[in-house]
Design a protein around this motif. Structure first.
Motif, PDB file in Angstrom:
ATOM      1  N   VAL A 173       6.728  33.898  40.291  1.00  0.00           N
ATOM      2  CA  VAL A 173       6.589  35.093  41.123  1.00  0.00           C
ATOM      3  C   VAL A 173       5.245  35.025  41.837  1.00  0.00           C
ATOM      4  O   VAL A 173       4.264  34.552  41.271  1.00  0.00           O
ATOM      5  CB  VAL A 173       6.661  36.376  40.244  1.00  0.00           C
ATOM      6  CG1 VAL A 173       6.426  37.630  41.074  1.00  0.00           C
ATOM      7  CG2 VAL A 173       8.007  36.460  39.523  1.00  0.00           C
ATOM      8  N   TYR A 227       8.030  45.287  45.711  1.00  0.00           N
ATOM      9  CA  TYR A 227       8.702  44.049  45.317  1.00  0.00           C
ATOM     10  C   TYR A 227       9.486  43.566  46.526  1.00  0.00           C
ATOM     11  O   TYR A 227      10.344  44.288  47.038  1.00  0.00           O
ATOM     12  CB  TYR A 227       9.653  44.316  44.139  1.00  0.00           C
ATOM     13  CG  TYR A 227       8.967  45.041  43.002  1.00  0.00           C
ATOM     14  CD1 TYR A 227       8.446  44.349  41.919  1.00  0.00           C
ATOM     15  CD2 TYR A 227       8.811  46.430  43.032  1.00  0.00           C
ATOM     16  CE1 TYR A 227       7.796  45.019  40.885  1.00  0.00           C
ATOM     17  CE2 TYR A 227       8.166  47.109  42.008  1.00  0.00           C
ATOM     18  CZ  TYR A 227       7.661  46.392  40.940  1.00  0.00           C
ATOM     19  OH  TYR A 227       7.015  47.061  39.922  1.00  0.00           O
ATOM     20  N   LYS A 231      11.719  40.399  48.493  1.00  0.00           N
ATOM     21  CA  LYS A 231      12.495  39.154  48.412  1.00  0.00           C
ATOM     22  C   LYS A 231      12.796  38.744  49.846  1.00  0.00           C
ATOM     23  O   LYS A 231      13.418  39.506  50.580  1.00  0.00           O
ATOM     24  CB  LYS A 231      13.825  39.398  47.666  1.00  0.00           C
ATOM     25  CG  LYS A 231      13.763  39.171  46.158  1.00  0.00           C
ATOM     26  CD  LYS A 231      13.886  37.689  45.837  1.00  0.00           C
ATOM     27  CE  LYS A 231      13.871  37.351  44.380  1.00  0.00           C
ATOM     28  NZ  LYS A 231      15.045  37.642  43.619  1.00  0.00           N
ATOM     29  N   LYS A 257      10.736  33.165  46.550  1.00  0.00           N
ATOM     30  CA  LYS A 257      10.307  33.759  45.286  1.00  0.00           C
ATOM     31  C   LYS A 257      10.150  35.260  45.443  1.00  0.00           C
ATOM     32  O   LYS A 257       9.967  35.766  46.547  1.00  0.00           O
ATOM     33  CB  LYS A 257       8.943  33.185  44.877  1.00  0.00           C
ATOM     34  CG  LYS A 257       8.972  31.744  44.432  1.00  0.00           C
ATOM     35  CD  LYS A 257       7.572  31.287  44.057  1.00  0.00           C
ATOM     36  CE  LYS A 257       7.569  29.864  43.545  1.00  0.00           C
ATOM     37  NZ  LYS A 257       6.215  29.420  43.199  1.00  0.00           N
ATOM     38  N   LEU A 258      10.197  35.955  44.321  1.00  0.00           N
ATOM     39  CA  LEU A 258       9.880  37.375  44.314  1.00  0.00           C
ATOM     40  C   LEU A 258       8.395  37.521  44.621  1.00  0.00           C
ATOM     41  O   LEU A 258       7.576  36.769  44.107  1.00  0.00           O
ATOM     42  CB  LEU A 258      10.190  37.985  42.943  1.00  0.00           C
ATOM     43  CG  LEU A 258       9.768  39.444  42.749  1.00  0.00           C
ATOM     44  CD1 LEU A 258      10.602  40.378  43.624  1.00  0.00           C
ATOM     45  CD2 LEU A 258       9.889  39.845  41.291  1.00  0.00           C
ATOM     46  N   SER A 315      12.933  38.984  39.353  1.00  0.00           N
ATOM     47  CA  SER A 315      12.566  37.566  39.385  1.00  0.00           C
ATOM     48  C   SER A 315      13.708  36.688  38.904  1.00  0.00           C
ATOM     49  O   SER A 315      13.710  35.495  39.135  1.00  0.00           O
ATOM     50  CB  SER A 315      11.315  37.314  38.538  1.00  0.00           C
ATOM     51  OG  SER A 315      11.575  37.572  37.168  1.00  0.00           O
TER      52      SER A 315
END
Length: 114
Positions: free
Chosen positions: A59, A86, A88, A28-29, A112
């Motif tokens: 998220v 952010y 990933k 998930k982000l 996302s």
């Protein structure tokens, strides 16, 4: 794991590592809010960040106090608050510096869905 739709506060290095590992595995982000108790704009962004966590349940939202976890802030080169990063799968994909609600929303939307 905290329930979906909640901001998870990381108060220890172990907690931070555990949250990051489980988020990376979920693919998930992850949005991390680097904040400080003395920071006015951070306090202004806190309810907005919490609201976004309720809206984007796919998220992971983490909150790190830079004074509590200085090593984490240094590791991610945080120089101003609030800073939102952010991630990933453990990789930095974007960064927002400052209390810019619209940009935060735009980047969560963007990353996302990838």
């Amino acid at each position: 794991m905290a329930e979906e739709g909640a901001v998870i506060g990381c108060h220890t290095l172990d907690e931070w590592k555990r949250q990051l590992e489980s988020a990376n595995e979920s693919k998930k982000l992850v949005v991390v809010d680097f904040t400080a108790s003395w920071c006015g704009p951070c306090r202004m962004m806190a309810p907005i960040f919490a609201d976004l966590a309720k809206r984007f349940i796919n998220v992971v939202f983490l909150k790190v106090d830079v004074d509590e976890l200085r090593t984490v802030a240094e590791e991610w080169e945080i120089e101003a608050m609030p800073t939102f990063i952010y991630l990933k799968e453990g990789r930095l994909v974007d960064k927002t510096v400052g209390a810019v609600k619209d940009e935060l929303l735009k980047k969560i939307d963007l990353h996302s869905t990838k």
